[in-house]
Motif scaffolding. Structure first.
Motif, PDB file in Angstrom:
ATOM      1  N   VAL A 159       0.791  -1.288   0.008  1.00 37.63           N
ATOM      2  CA  VAL A 159       0.164  -0.066   0.010  1.00 37.63           C
ATOM      3  C   VAL A 159       0.698   1.223  -0.158  1.00 37.63           C
ATOM      4  O   VAL A 159       1.879   1.309   0.777  1.00 37.63           O
ATOM      5  CB  VAL A 159      -0.890   0.052   1.141  1.00 37.63           C
ATOM      6  N   MET A 171       1.528   3.718  -7.955  1.00 39.22           N
ATOM      7  CA  MET A 171       0.695   3.047  -8.900  1.00 39.22           C
ATOM      8  C   MET A 171       1.399   2.104  -9.985  1.00 39.22           C
ATOM      9  O   MET A 171       1.071   1.065 -10.453  1.00 39.22           O
ATOM     10  CB  MET A 171      -0.146   3.868  -9.386  1.00 39.22           C
ATOM     11  N   PRO A 208      -2.005   0.239  -4.661  1.00 39.95           N
ATOM     12  CA  PRO A 208      -3.051   1.125  -4.492  1.00 39.95           C
ATOM     13  C   PRO A 208      -2.711   2.246  -3.470  1.00 39.95           C
ATOM     14  O   PRO A 208      -1.818   1.809  -2.508  1.00 39.95           O
ATOM     15  CB  PRO A 208      -4.297   0.301  -3.956  1.00 39.95           C
ATOM     16  N   VAL A 209      -3.139   3.473  -3.675  1.00 34.33           N
ATOM     17  CA  VAL A 209      -2.626   4.390  -2.754  1.00 34.33           C
ATOM     18  C   VAL A 209      -3.786   5.021  -1.911  1.00 34.33           C
ATOM     19  O   VAL A 209      -4.640   5.403  -2.463  1.00 34.33           O
ATOM     20  CB  VAL A 209      -1.783   5.622  -3.595  1.00 34.33           C
ATOM     21  N   ILE A 268      -6.045   9.603  -8.875  1.00 30.40           N
ATOM     22  CA  ILE A 268      -6.610   8.477  -8.185  1.00 30.40           C
ATOM     23  C   ILE A 268      -8.095   8.209  -8.703  1.00 30.40           C
ATOM     24  O   ILE A 268      -8.707   9.065  -8.533  1.00 30.40           O
ATOM     25  CB  ILE A 268      -6.378   8.215  -6.963  1.00 30.40           C
ATOM     26  N   GLY A 305      -7.262   3.223  -5.547  1.00 28.87           N
ATOM     27  CA  GLY A 305      -6.865   3.780  -4.322  1.00 28.87           C
ATOM     28  C   GLY A 305      -8.022   4.422  -3.722  1.00 28.87           C
ATOM     29  O   GLY A 305      -9.208   4.311  -3.964  1.00 28.87           O
ATOM     30  N   ALA A 309      -4.478  -0.051 -10.239  1.00 26.10           N
ATOM     31  CA  ALA A 309      -3.356   1.010 -10.255  1.00 26.10           C
ATOM     32  C   ALA A 309      -2.450   0.759 -11.417  1.00 26.10           C
ATOM     33  O   ALA A 309      -1.941   1.818 -11.985  1.00 26.10           O
ATOM     34  CB  ALA A 309      -3.010   1.009  -9.015  1.00 26.10           C
TER      35      ALA A 309
END
Length: 416
Positions: free
Chosen positions: A280, A298, A303-304, A317, A323, A355
């Motif tokens: 993450v 990404m 995923p952010v 995003i 994300g 992502a």
């Protein structure tokens, strides 16, 4: 086309340098490209463009070297062209005014691109007639002081185009700057595909990266991670980067008893191998001009969880798809976002795949193509190519009528 970039210091490290090299290297596959650095303070650049990009400098600040110019009397006198209102760099002087002016007045190219406001002012005033003048905005208009905005409003009308890295900032420029005849285009920064395999979502690490500066709000990230650890003590956080906030962050980590869970890793280059160790990404900024680290994460399959701060993150995003966007400055909301991905392995994997797929739109080839079309329009080459294409099509269509017409048309096509 011959394309020339003008940059503050191409021998350092930073987002503007990285994205300039990415763009220049990609354009150099089909065009004649150079990067001209106002300053040079070391023998070799930390980052480097491809071998097809020429790199040169205007002022040598390598102490102890035979070309050192830091003691030139002109270097002690203030700049008259580079706007003092930019304020960030004290290096600009009468010496840089003269060197940049000589460079621009003698520059024979199709397009010259400036990479910060003060250099864009130089280009607006001093680039040769017939050269397409493009000023890039790597920050945002809203972060500039009133006096700097006034200087830009005075000089930017002489530019042919201004590019911003977000649509939000482009809208602000169009609304507030009043630049009739100047094209204002949003073209994001580019991030190449990593040279390592993407993350597999199995590593129990949250990764963050960037300058340890107040605007990045790593203090909020550390506080939020205390809430994460209370639920999932098997997860840890790595923060990559250097900066003035390091001592404060270290003290906060110790105060919260997180010394076994939060690690200040220092700078790392390249970062790809570090991103893929995690599952993450985390961004807790109060302000972003774009969000390079979001795209970097990404592109590595992470995923952010990012704060929904002005400009960049919302344009990168897709919230809930690749994300999560959370409120600015709220440790509880950030912790909740992180835990949502930490607690759901399938969701984390699915968002990581999304992502990876969605961030391909920031590939250098895609971004360079957008700049190439802009440059072609500004230099008239876009219209020329379209006219030539239509001419060839008409000639070839008419060539079907008779054998003699065919031969004549083909001769004209070859000549074109």
């Amino acid at each position: 086309m011959h394309i020339s970039f003008l940059i503050h210091n191409a021998y350092g490290i930073g987002g503007t340098i990285r994205t300039t090299y990415n763009l220049a290297s990609t354009l150099a596959e089909h065009h004649d490209v150079e990067v001209v650095s106002v300053f040079r303070h070391r023998d070799e650049p930390v980052l480097a463009p491809s071998g097809k990009v020429r790199l040169r400098h205007l002022v040598d600040l390598r102490k102890g070297g035979p070309g050192y110019e830091g003691d030139d009397p002109e270097y002690e006198r203030p700049a008259a062209v580079f706007p003092a209102a930019e304020g960030r760099y004290k290096q600009y002087s009468a010496l840089t005014d003269r060197r940049i002016a000589d460079h621009l007045r003698g520059l024979e190219c199709d397009v010259v691109v400036g990479t910060r406001p003060g250099l864009n002012v130089h280009i607006a005033q001093q680039a040769r007639r017939g050269v397409a003048r493009v000023g890039q905005e790597h920050l945002t208009l809203s972060t500039h002081s009133g006096p700097l905005k006034l200087a830009l409003r005075t000089h930017y009308p002489r530019l042919d185009a201004v590019t911003t890295v977000t649509e939000a900032d482009a809208r602000t420029y169009r609304k507030l700057m009043r630049l009739p005849g100047v094209r204002i285009e949003a073209v994001p920064n580019s991030v190449p595909a990593p040279a390592v395999a993407p993350a597999d979502a199995s590593g129990k690490w949250v990764i963050a990266a960037g300058r340890l500066a107040p605007a990045k709000r790593y203090d909020v990230l550390v506080k939020s991670f205390a809430e994460v650890v209370a639920v999932r003590p098997d997860w840890r956080l790595r923060i990559y980067g250097a900066g003035a906030e390091k001592a404060k962050l270290r003290a906060l980590i110790d105060k919260l008893g997180l010394y076994n869970h939060v690690f200040l890793m220092g700078p790392a280059n390249p970062l790809e191998a570090e991103w893929v160790k995690g599952s993450v990404g985390a961004v807790t900024s109060s302000l972003e001009s774009f969000g390079m680290t979001i795209v970097e994460a990404m592109r590595c399959g992470l995923p952010v969880v990012s704060t929904d701060c002005p400009h960049g993150p919302r344009e990168i995003i897709a919230d809930g798809t690749d994300g999560l966007l959370v409120p600015v400055g709220k440790p509880g909301a950030i912790a909740a976002g992180l835990l949502k991905l930490i607690e759901d392995d399938e969701l984390r994997r699915r968002m990581g795949r999304a992502a990876l797929e969605n961030s391909a739109r920031f590939d250098p080839a895609e971004i360079a193509g957008r700049y190439e079309r802009l440059f072609a329009d500004l230099t008239g080459r876009g219209a020329l190519r379209g006219s030539l294409h239509r001419t060839r099509g008409a000639l070839l269509s008419g060539a079907l009528k008779t054998k003699d017409a065919s031969r004549s048309a083909l001769r004209r096509v070859r000549a074109a």
